[in-house]
Design a protein around this motif. Structure first.
Motif, PDB file in Angstrom:
ATOM      1  N   LEU A   1       0.818   4.325  -2.697  1.00 34.89           N
ATOM      2  CA  LEU A   1       0.777   5.739  -2.326  1.00 34.89           C
ATOM      3  C   LEU A   1       1.957   6.483  -2.932  1.00 34.89           C
ATOM      4  O   LEU A   1       1.809   7.599  -3.451  1.00 34.89           O
ATOM      5  CB  LEU A   1       0.791   5.879  -0.801  1.00 34.89           C
TER       6      LEU A   1
ATOM      7  N   TYR B   1       0.831  -1.205   0.000  1.00 34.08           N
ATOM      8  CA  TYR B   1       0.000   0.000   0.000  1.00 34.08           C
ATOM      9  C   TYR B   1       0.868   1.259   0.000  1.00 34.08           C
ATOM     10  O   TYR B   1       0.506   2.281  -0.597  1.00 34.08           O
ATOM     11  CB  TYR B   1      -0.923   0.009   1.221  1.00 34.08           C
ATOM     12  N   THR B   2       2.018   1.180   0.658  1.00 32.28           N
ATOM     13  CA  THR B   2       2.931   2.327   0.670  1.00 32.28           C
ATOM     14  C   THR B   2       3.493   2.581  -0.723  1.00 32.28           C
ATOM     15  O   THR B   2       3.649   3.733  -1.144  1.00 32.28           O
ATOM     16  CB  THR B   2       4.085   2.091   1.664  1.00 32.28           C
TER      17      THR B   2
ATOM     18  N   ALA C   1       6.532   8.128  -0.264  1.00 39.04           N
ATOM     19  CA  ALA C   1       5.341   8.048   0.583  1.00 39.04           C
ATOM     20  C   ALA C   1       5.704   8.160   2.062  1.00 39.04           C
ATOM     21  O   ALA C   1       5.071   8.910   2.816  1.00 39.04           O
ATOM     22  CB  ALA C   1       4.607   6.734   0.320  1.00 39.04           C
TER      23      ALA C   1
ATOM     24  N   LEU D   1      -2.005  15.018   0.612  1.00 43.66           N
ATOM     25  CA  LEU D   1      -1.744  14.023   1.649  1.00 43.66           C
ATOM     26  C   LEU D   1      -1.858  14.654   3.035  1.00 43.66           C
ATOM     27  O   LEU D   1      -2.395  14.045   3.965  1.00 43.66           O
ATOM     28  CB  LEU D   1      -0.354  13.418   1.459  1.00 43.66           C
TER      29      LEU D   1
ATOM     30  N   SER E   1       8.181   4.087  -2.499  1.00 42.09           N
ATOM     31  CA  SER E   1       7.715   4.020  -1.109  1.00 42.09           C
ATOM     32  C   SER E   1       8.506   4.976  -0.225  1.00 42.09           C
ATOM     33  O   SER E   1       8.014   5.422   0.817  1.00 42.09           O
ATOM     34  CB  SER E   1       7.812   2.589  -0.568  1.00 42.09           C
TER      35      SER E   1
ATOM     36  N   CYS F   1       1.390   7.310  -6.530  1.00 47.27           N
ATOM     37  CA  CYS F   1       0.473   8.448  -6.689  1.00 47.27           C
ATOM     38  C   CYS F   1       1.198   9.770  -6.444  1.00 47.27           C
ATOM     39  O   CYS F   1       1.025  10.736  -7.203  1.00 47.27           O
ATOM     40  CB  CYS F   1      -0.700   8.311  -5.723  1.00 47.27           C
ATOM     41  N   LEU F   2       2.007   9.812  -5.398  1.00 44.06           N
ATOM     42  CA  LEU F   2       2.728  11.044  -5.070  1.00 44.06           C
ATOM     43  C   LEU F   2       3.763  11.379  -6.143  1.00 44.06           C
ATOM     44  O   LEU F   2       3.965  12.550  -6.481  1.00 44.06           O
ATOM     45  CB  LEU F   2       3.402  10.903  -3.706  1.00 44.06           C
TER      46      LEU F   2
END
Length: 234
Positions: free
Chosen positions: A20, A16-17, A145, A89, A142, A23-24
């Motif tokens: 994220l 999941y990290t 994130a 975020l 990651s 996306c970032l």
């Protein structure tokens, strides 16, 4: 293998990290594209932001989320330290109740969770591409994130410096012992893991390299980077 069923949840946490982080990273690419376009069509946008920044106190500037969000959308997010935070975020973290004691306790455990993540199946299945300086499963994102999450936290929730410091301290302790243990040294991409720490340093902003070097001998970091440079040169 070294991983076991107890780390299953940790593996999902890593995945999941990465999502994220993807996306970032994409938001950063879009911000640079918008900045390029705005420089061509609205060349004074950056100057307007600078005027607003100088007209405000440092505290007011840091708390002006609307101004910072607009600046980020214009691709100006790295001009000041506060703009190094992904505002979308930050909004999510704020709404999650980062100011409450209960949630602060959860946030305080993040550095330990990310350090423990080095034992996850996701890391075990990761390979580092030295030529392109990336990991095969986008593990490098990651680091974005994790760093952005740490930066979103206010000082009363530990603060970014404490969070980064804890992560470097615990992760370096674990990685040095993994390096000295044959089953881990053979099963995990340890050279890439030390490179990953370097990527976190690059994302840490004001925290700087000194914290990492306090816990990991510089020759070890340097040798990993030199080996990677040699591979790139082939």
């Amino acid at each position: 293998g070294p991983c076991n069923a107890e780390l299953k949840g940790l593996n999902n946490f890593v995945i999941y990290t990465i999502v994220l982080g993807n996306c970032l990273a994409l938001r950063r690419i879009l911000a640079r594209a918008v900045r390029s376009g705005s420089d061509a069509s609205v060349p004074f946008a950056g100057n307007i932001f600078e005027i607003a920044r100088h007209a405000m106190s440092q505290t007011s500037f840091h708390d002006a989320e609307a101004l910072n969000t607009v600046a980020q959308d214009l691709g100006l997010m790295n001009m000041e330290r506060s703009l190094d935070i992904d505002m979308a975020l930050k909004h999510v973290v704020t709404n999650a109740g980062a100011s409450t004691q209960e949630v602060q306790t959860v946030w305080a455990g993040l550095p330990y969770a990310y350090a423990a993540a080095f034992f996850s199946e996701a890391w075990q299945n990761t390979t580092y591409d030295a030529r392109n300086d990336v990991f095969n499963n986008n593990m490098h994102t990651s680091s974005i994130a994790m760093a952005e999450l740490f930066k979103c936290l206010k000082e009363n929730a530990g603060g970014p410096r404490v969070m980064f410091g804890t992560f470097f301290k615990v992760s370096s302790f674990l990685l040095l012992r993994m390096k000295a243990t044959e089953k881990y040294a053979l099963s995990f991409p340890l050279r890439g893991m030390f490179v990953y720490l370097e990527k976190v340093v690059q994302e840490s902003g004001a925290v700087g390299r000194a914290i990492l070097e306090e816990f990991v001998p510089y020759p070890l970091i340097h040798s990993s980077l030199m080996e990677i440079a040699a591979l790139k040169a082939r």
